[in-house]
Design an enzyme around this catalytic site. Structure first.
Site, PDB file in Angstrom:
ATOM      1  N   GLN A   1       0.463-125.319 -46.334  1.00 24.37           N
ATOM      2  CA  GLN A   1       1.411-124.310 -46.812  1.00 24.37           C
ATOM      3  C   GLN A   1       0.936-122.912 -46.444  1.00 24.37           C
ATOM      4  O   GLN A   1       1.729-122.058 -46.037  1.00 24.37           O
ATOM      5  CB  GLN A   1       1.575-124.430 -48.330  1.00 24.37           C
ATOM      6  CG  GLN A   1       2.706-123.600 -48.899  1.00 24.37           C
ATOM      7  CD  GLN A   1       4.071-124.159 -48.552  1.00 24.37           C
ATOM      8  OE1 GLN A   1       4.211-125.354 -48.293  1.00 24.37           O
ATOM      9  NE2 GLN A   1       5.083-123.312 -48.535  1.00 24.37           N
TER      10      GLN A   1
ATOM     11  N   SER B   1       4.699-123.784 -54.010  1.00 24.17           N
ATOM     12  CA  SER B   1       5.732-124.488 -53.251  1.00 24.17           C
ATOM     13  C   SER B   1       5.983-125.877 -53.823  1.00 24.17           C
ATOM     14  O   SER B   1       5.047-126.590 -54.202  1.00 24.17           O
ATOM     15  CB  SER B   1       5.306-124.616 -51.784  1.00 24.17           C
ATOM     16  OG  SER B   1       6.163-125.500 -51.098  1.00 24.17           O
TER      17      SER B   1
ATOM     18  N   HIS C   1       6.860-128.298 -52.122  1.00 24.92           N
ATOM     19  CA  HIS C   1       6.282-129.264 -51.178  1.00 24.92           C
ATOM     20  C   HIS C   1       4.851-129.613 -51.580  1.00 24.92           C
ATOM     21  O   HIS C   1       4.390-130.733 -51.366  1.00 24.92           O
ATOM     22  CB  HIS C   1       6.309-128.703 -49.756  1.00 24.92           C
ATOM     23  CG  HIS C   1       7.677-128.699 -49.147  1.00 24.92           C
ATOM     24  ND1 HIS C   1       8.283-129.840 -48.662  1.00 24.92           N
ATOM     25  CD2 HIS C   1       8.565-127.689 -48.960  1.00 24.92           C
ATOM     26  CE1 HIS C   1       9.483-129.542 -48.189  1.00 24.92           C
ATOM     27  NE2 HIS C   1       9.681-128.235 -48.357  1.00 24.92           N
TER      28      HIS C   1
ATOM     29  N   ASP D   1      12.578-131.764 -46.911  1.00 25.80           N
ATOM     30  CA  ASP D   1      13.428-131.014 -45.990  1.00 25.80           C
ATOM     31  C   ASP D   1      14.024-131.993 -44.988  1.00 25.80           C
ATOM     32  O   ASP D   1      13.302-132.820 -44.411  1.00 25.80           O
ATOM     33  CB  ASP D   1      12.606-129.964 -45.232  1.00 25.80           C
ATOM     34  CG  ASP D   1      12.153-128.825 -46.136  1.00 25.80           C
ATOM     35  OD1 ASP D   1      12.727-128.661 -47.230  1.00 25.80           O
ATOM     36  OD2 ASP D   1      11.221-128.103 -45.740  1.00 25.80           O
TER      37      ASP D   1
ATOM     38  N   GLU E   1      18.912-122.656 -48.769  1.00 27.55           N
ATOM     39  CA  GLU E   1      18.327-123.680 -47.912  1.00 27.55           C
ATOM     40  C   GLU E   1      19.066-124.998 -48.102  1.00 27.55           C
ATOM     41  O   GLU E   1      18.709-125.815 -48.958  1.00 27.55           O
ATOM     42  CB  GLU E   1      16.841-123.879 -48.226  1.00 27.55           C
ATOM     43  CG  GLU E   1      15.979-122.662 -47.922  1.00 27.55           C
ATOM     44  CD  GLU E   1      14.493-122.934 -48.116  1.00 27.55           C
ATOM     45  OE1 GLU E   1      14.142-124.051 -48.566  1.00 27.55           O
ATOM     46  OE2 GLU E   1      13.686-122.031 -47.816  1.00 27.55           O
TER      47      GLU E   1
ATOM     48  N   HIS F   1      16.846-128.276 -48.151  1.00 27.70           N
ATOM     49  CA  HIS F   1      15.754-128.478 -49.111  1.00 27.70           C
ATOM     50  C   HIS F   1      16.286-129.119 -50.392  1.00 27.70           C
ATOM     51  O   HIS F   1      17.054-128.515 -51.134  1.00 27.70           O
ATOM     52  CB  HIS F   1      15.098-127.132 -49.428  1.00 27.70           C
ATOM     53  CG  HIS F   1      13.915-127.231 -50.348  1.00 27.70           C
ATOM     54  ND1 HIS F   1      12.626-127.010 -49.915  1.00 27.70           N
ATOM     55  CD2 HIS F   1      13.823-127.510 -51.672  1.00 27.70           C
ATOM     56  CE1 HIS F   1      11.794-127.143 -50.939  1.00 27.70           C
ATOM     57  NE2 HIS F   1      12.518-127.449 -52.022  1.00 27.70           N
TER      58      HIS F   1
END
Length: 262
Positions: free
Chosen positions: A144, A179, A181, A188, A231, A234
């Site tokens: 990241q 994040s 993630h 994504d 997004e 996402h």
């Protein structure tokens, strides 16, 4: 002559009596002063004891409140791991343990939710939509960081100063530990660009993702709240029950958590 002697004796006796009276007065004052001091010390001691007891009771109450808050926080992480909020202002808990499971050779996801992700993708493909794949899922904080710094440098290369470059990057990419993630709960799809909203896969996700516990995390109309640009690619796992409520009420995760924790 005898009268003079008697008069002197009387004077001496009077003086002696007066001295005795003065001495008694002084002794009385000393005794009273000692009693007053002892009384003040006793009162002060009692006040200190009461103060100490009050402080002890307050500290005990504060500790109980802290313990209660700690228990609640632990329960939120343990029981509601799927609602853990990370964003610009909320960092992941230190030493947060993520149970990961491989999706394929290169990507992984939180093992508690990976089955819902794979079921969702299978359902998309089962209706004839083949143009769907996972571009990115779990990322390490180190990955990241690199992604973030690479984007900063890209903006600087375009002519922005570093401050502006970082501000622009934060609208696209969260910092490490901030994040989703890094949580292992975000995925994504495809080429990670706005064109994804024009695909059949995106339309299917808009209509059905909540049935598998997923939400569109960064909606266009929620940018002021999420602080992240729209997004369409996402998607975040929150669990079916929560996803359906958020979908029906048109809430982003920040709004939903605020609602259920009031």
């Amino acid at each position: 002559m005898q009268q003079e002697i008697d008069r002197k004796k009387i004077v001496r006796r009077v003086i002696l009596v007066l001295l005795i009276i003065l001495l008694l007065i002084l002794i009385k004052r000393v005794i009273f002063r000692k009693i007053e001091n002892e009384s003040e010390l006793t009162s002060s001691s009692q006040t200190n004891i009461l103060g100490q007891n009050e402080n002890a009771n307050k500290n005990e109450l504060d500790n109980k409140i802290i313990d209660k808050i700690t228990v609640v926080m632990k329960n939120e992480v343990e029981l509601d791991w799927n609602l853990l909020l990370v964003n610009t202002n909320n960092k992941m808990p230190d030493n947060y343990d993520i149970p990961l499971e491989n999706i394929d050779q290169h990507r992984s996801f939180d093992k508690r939710a990976v089955q819902y992700l794979t079921q969702m993708i299978s359902a998309i493909r089962n209706v004839g939509i083949s143009n769907i794949w996972i571009q990115s899922a779990y990322r390490t904080p180190e990955d990241q960081q690199k992604l973030f710094e690479d984007q900063v440098q890209a903006y600087i290369y375009q002519g922005y100063n570093e401050k502006t470059a970082r501000e622009l990057t934060e609208r696209m990419i969260n910092k490490p530990w901030h994040s989703e993630h890094n949580l292992g709960l975000a995925v994504d799809f495809n080429y990670v660009n706005r064109e994804f909203e024009n695909t059949a896969a995106f339309q299917w996700l808009q209509e059905n993702a909540q049935d598998y516990g997923f939400i569109l995390r960064y909606a266009e109309e929620k940018e002021d709240i999420t602080k992240v640009s729209y997004e369409p690619w996402h998607w975040r796992y929150v669990g079916e029950e929560h996803a359906k409520k958020m979908k029906s009420q048109n809430l982003c995760l920040e709004e939903y958590i605020e609602q259920i924790t009031k």
